[in-house]
Design an enzyme around this catalytic site. Structure first.
Site, PDB file in Angstrom:
ATOM      1  CG  ASN A   1       9.997 -26.050  53.870  1.00 56.41           C
ATOM      2  OD1 ASN A   1      10.580 -25.831  54.926  1.00 56.41           O
ATOM      3  ND2 ASN A   1      10.068 -25.216  52.838  1.00 56.41           N
TER       4      ASN A   1
ATOM      5  CE1 TYR B   1       6.627 -19.230  61.182  1.00 57.86           C
ATOM      6  CE2 TYR B   1       7.720 -19.303  63.323  1.00 57.86           C
ATOM      7  CZ  TYR B   1       7.713 -19.595  61.965  1.00 57.86           C
ATOM      8  OH  TYR B   1       8.779 -20.251  61.406  1.00 57.86           O
TER       9      TYR B   1
ATOM     10  CB  ILE C   1      17.413 -20.919  59.003  1.00 57.55           C
ATOM     11  CG1 ILE C   1      17.187 -22.025  60.058  1.00 57.55           C
ATOM     12  CG2 ILE C   1      18.235 -21.451  57.829  1.00 57.55           C
ATOM     13  CD1 ILE C   1      18.440 -22.580  60.690  1.00 57.55           C
TER      14      ILE C   1
ATOM     15  CB  THR D   1      15.246 -18.481  55.101  1.00 51.97           C
ATOM     16  OG1 THR D   1      14.500 -17.888  56.182  1.00 51.97           O
ATOM     17  CG2 THR D   1      15.852 -19.797  55.548  1.00 51.97           C
TER      18      THR D   1
END
Length: 253
Positions: free
Chosen positions: A91, A157, A190, A192
């Site tokens: 992850n 990315y 998300i 985060t």
């Protein structure tokens, strides 16, 4: 799904915060012993403590997934500590600097690819031989909706996350008949620390991200973690090479 991974050993990279932390906690909830890995010691140790506070077993290992020596040591430590490795959530990742394709620096490109894509490959390079020795295992790699659709000013990315999907499919084909299942999760936006860095905590920028989501809200790390744990469980025994989208409908638009 309570107890779906009882007696298993799970590894989570990038386990010090966000999706990685949620995944580590979810693995523990399902009965697994958890190896938490992160380059950030404080966050990683905190996740391990959180797991222990719930009465489960965990150990933290500092590791930079872009370095083969660190990853090899990580896997050997996991096996030395718990004698096996059943599940891995690869992850760890970074967003990199925001810039258009022509303005992206070589330094930024190399750093993002090294951590996000090379890091996943290195993890599988050392996880798979151990799982082969055990005659089975399950791996979930964290990709992104950015691996499925383009996003402006995120060339490295997007490339890294798209690469993860293809790497996942390749490994799934190679090891499906040998008892190792390899899948990926593709989170949408998300809530985060990574997203908080991108928005800078500004409500107007967060609103723009929410506007991308048909669900009308940001996702939670826990929602992604549920998908990860399911993919590692026997309930997903016939799921292989699949990039599971957890995105509130973003790529369906």
């Amino acid at each position: 799904m309570a107890g779906s991974l009882e007696g298993k050993v799970a590894l989570v990279t990038g386990g010090g915060s966000g999706i990685g932390r949620a995944s580590a906690l979810a693995f523990a909830r399902e009965g697994a012993k958890v190896v938490v890995a992160d380059v950030q010691v404080k966050g990683g140790e905190e996740t391990a403590r959180m797991i222990k506070d719930t009465g489960h077993e965990a150990v933290f290992v500092k590791a930079d997934v872009s370095k083969a020596s660190d990853v090899e040591k990580l896997i050997s430590t996991a096996v030395r500590t718990y004698n096996r490795l059943d599940c891995a959530h690869n992850n760890a990742g970074i967003e990199g600097a925001s810039a258009s394709t022509a303005d992206c620096t070589e330094e930024n490109w190399d750093r993002v690819i090294d951590i996000n894509l090379k890091g996943v490959w290195l993890c599988m390079k050392y996880e798979i031989p151990q799982m082969l020795r055990q005659k089975g295992g399950a791996i979930v790699n964290t990709s992104s909706v950015a691996g499925l659709v383009g996003f402006r000013d995120m060339p490295a990315y997007c490339a890294s996350k798209g690469g993860i999907i293809q790497l996942t499919r390749t490994a799934a084909l190679e090891y499906a008949a040998r008892g190792i299942r390899v899948n990926a999760v593709c989170p949408g936006v998300i809530r985060t620390p990574m997203v908080e860095r991108v928005t800078g905590g500004k409500q107007e920028f967060e609103a723009q991200f929410i506007g991308l989501e048909p669900a009308g809200r940001l996702g939670t790390p826990e929602e992604v973690a549920e998908a990860v744990v399911w993919l590692c469980s026997d309930a997903a025994s016939f799921v292989m090479g699949h990039p599971m989208v957890v995105d509130g409908g973003l790529v369906s638009q």
